[in-house]
Design a protein around this motif. Structure first.
Motif, short mmCIF file in Angstrom:
data_model
loop_
_atom_site.label_atom_id
_atom_site.label_comp_id
_atom_site.label_asym_id
_atom_site.label_seq_id
_atom_site.Cartn_x
_atom_site.Cartn_y
_atom_site.Cartn_z
N GLU A 141 31.30 15.15 13.93
CA GLU A 141 31.71 15.61 15.26
C GLU A 141 32.93 14.89 15.78
O GLU A 141 33.54 15.32 16.76
CB GLU A 141 30.55 15.47 16.25
N ASP A 142 33.29 13.79 15.14
CA ASP A 142 34.46 13.01 15.54
C ASP A 142 34.98 12.30 14.29
O ASP A 142 34.23 11.56 13.65
CB ASP A 142 34.08 11.99 16.62
N LEU A 143 36.23 12.53 13.93
CA LEU A 143 36.76 11.95 12.70
C LEU A 143 36.76 10.42 12.73
O LEU A 143 36.71 9.78 11.67
CB LEU A 143 38.17 12.47 12.43
N SER A 144 36.77 9.83 13.91
CA SER A 144 36.73 8.37 14.00
C SER A 144 35.37 7.81 13.58
O SER A 144 35.25 6.61 13.31
CB SER A 144 37.08 7.89 15.41
N GLY A 171 31.80 26.23 21.95
CA GLY A 171 30.83 26.50 20.88
C GLY A 171 30.27 25.24 20.27
O GLY A 171 29.10 25.18 19.90
N ALA A 172 31.12 24.21 20.18
CA ALA A 172 30.68 22.94 19.60
C ALA A 172 29.62 22.28 20.47
O ALA A 172 28.74 21.57 19.96
CB ALA A 172 31.88 22.01 19.44
N PRO A 174 26.58 23.30 17.87
CA PRO A 174 27.53 22.54 17.04
C PRO A 174 27.43 22.81 15.54
O PRO A 174 28.42 22.67 14.83
CB PRO A 174 27.18 21.08 17.36
N LYS A 175 26.25 23.19 15.06
CA LYS A 175 26.06 23.35 13.62
C LYS A 175 25.91 24.81 13.17
O LYS A 175 25.56 25.07 12.02
CB LYS A 175 24.86 22.54 13.15
N THR A 176 26.19 25.74 14.06
CA THR A 176 26.14 27.15 13.68
C THR A 176 27.13 27.43 12.56
O THR A 176 28.28 27.00 12.62
CB THR A 176 26.46 28.06 14.88
N LYS A 177 26.69 28.15 11.55
CA LYS A 177 27.59 28.47 10.45
C LYS A 177 28.55 29.58 10.87
O LYS A 177 28.13 30.66 11.30
CB LYS A 177 26.80 28.91 9.22
N MET A 178 29.84 29.29 10.75
CA MET A 178 30.87 30.26 11.09
C MET A 178 31.19 31.12 9.86
O MET A 178 30.90 30.72 8.73
CB MET A 178 32.12 29.52 11.57
N VAL A 217 31.53 26.21 7.41
CA VAL A 217 32.33 25.68 8.51
C VAL A 217 31.50 25.79 9.79
O VAL A 217 30.93 26.83 10.08
CB VAL A 217 33.65 26.46 8.66
N ARG A 218 31.44 24.68 10.55
CA ARG A 218 30.64 24.64 11.77
C ARG A 218 31.53 24.28 12.96
O ARG A 218 32.51 23.54 12.80
CB ARG A 218 29.50 23.63 11.61
N PRO A 219 31.22 24.79 14.17
CA PRO A 219 32.11 24.61 15.32
C PRO A 219 32.46 23.15 15.63
O PRO A 219 33.63 22.84 15.88
CB PRO A 219 31.32 25.24 16.47
N ALA A 220 31.48 22.26 15.61
CA ALA A 220 31.76 20.87 15.97
C ALA A 220 32.68 20.22 14.95
O ALA A 220 33.57 19.42 15.31
CB ALA A 220 30.45 20.08 16.09
N TRP A 221 32.49 20.55 13.67
CA TRP A 221 33.36 20.00 12.62
C TRP A 221 34.80 20.50 12.81
O TRP A 221 35.76 19.71 12.79
CB TRP A 221 32.87 20.39 11.23
#
Length: 342
Positions: free
Chosen positions: A111-114, A198-199, A203-207, A241-245
């Motif tokens: 959810e956050d690249l950091s 959407g995230a 957040p984990k819904t498959k797009m 691919v998921r919205p939060a990612w």
């Protein structure tokens, strides 16, 4: 000396070891990353026979490599290149990728690249490049250089990390880094608000998948490529691919667009052309079919004050998996750069 971890034989076979790095658990349970270490070859490799010891340009150097999206480290020729130049090579399978996937996990999800800072720091600690405060007796303090190398999404992750951590790396090497959305910054700005909403909600819904499997076809030894890899860890059509990612990725792109200030010299490989079309073509074996290389080329100059861009004709997305003459040209360009800046 390496931090105390348990090394065991790696799936790549003789000459490769792996160590599991325990991370903080999340809602999906156990979370780990995996560090792979390439041992010095007992028999000189193809690269080593071409490069005399006196001509090695990366002696007293440690390299940390991070893979791209829907990927993991399997590129043994990359490790052989760095070893031929006198470097110690490591590769990191990030959480929920490759060797680090655990049952029930959402592959590649973040959810956050950091958040990847956790495994990057642990890997550097094992390599002897931890923070100076906690590792005053490390190999880094003894003068070993550190090169960070990232491919695609891994290039984005390491670019952002290097910007937040000045003084840690001696050089940054990027292999087709995913530094901008394929449909330009304007399109990114349009989709980001809806994506953020959407995230938060799902957040984990498959797009819907937009990976037609063409890139996998260009590298798979059983199809049109020359490389063997684990399809469970690197599926033909990529991870869902998921919205939060995707929101995390676009947030990273926005930071690059605003300008980074990486204080180490940066070298980047990109193909001279992209081929982003929904129908297979043999020309895809001579182009980048994952990112828009011209858009990314413009972003490379936002990374820092000392950047070098090498455009490789007929290169694929992972430049080192391109046809042999192409990847040899790419390695030669990198070697020339290392002589000047490392």
């Amino acid at each position: 000396m390496d931090k105390s971890v348990t090394w065991k034989p790696d799936v790549l076979g003789l000459g490769y070891l792996q160590a599991t790095l325990e991370l903080k658990p999340d809602a999906e349970g156990e979370v780990v990353a995996t560090l792979v270490k390439a041992l010095p070859p007992k028999v000189p490799s193809f690269f080593s026979r071409l490069v005399g010891k006196a001509e090695q340009v990366a002696t007293n150097t440690d390299v940390l490599y991070i893979h791209g999206w829907s990927d993991y480290f399997f590129q043994k020729n990359l490790a052989e290149y760095w070893r031929s130049q006198g470097a110690q090579f490591y590769a990191l399978d990030l959480r929920k990728y490759g060797r680090s996937i655990r049952p029930g996990q959402s592959e590649g999800f973040i959810e956050d690249l950091s958040d990847y800072d956790e495994e990057i720091e642990l890997a550097l600690e094992v390599m002897g490049h931890g923070t100076e405060k906690s590792h005053s007796d490390s190999r880094a303090a003894a003068g070993r250089k550190l090169v960070l190398m990232g491919h695609s999404t891994g290039g984005l992750v390491l670019s952002l990390w290097a910007d937040r951590n000045p003084g840690r790396a001696d050089a940054v090497v990027l292999n087709s880094p995913w530094l901008e959305y394929q449909l330009t910054a304007a399109a990114r700005a349009l989709v980001t608000p809806a994506l953020r909403a959407g995230a938060k909600l799902n957040p984990k819904t498959k797009m819907p998948s937009i990976d037609f499997g063409f890139y996998s076809r260009t590298i798979d030894i059983h199809k049109d490529g020359e490389w063997e890899f684990n399809l469970d860890w690197r599926p033909e059509h990529g991870f869902p691919v998921r919205p939060a990612w995707l929101n995390a990725i676009l947030t990273g792109h926005a930071k690059v667009a605003a300008g980074l200030d990486i204080d180490a010299p940066v070298f980047t490989w990109l193909s001279t052309k992209s081929l982003l079309v929904p129908r297979w073509s043999p020309e895809m074996k001579k182009a980048d079919v994952a990112i828009d290389v011209n858009i990314v080329a413009a972003r490379v100059h936002h990374l820092g004050k000392l950047v070098t861009l090498s455009r490789i004709e007929n290169a694929m997305h992972d430049v080192i998996l391109s046809a042999r003459p192409v990847r040899q040209k790419a390695f030669a360009e990198l070697t020339r750069w290392l002589k000047a800046y490392l």
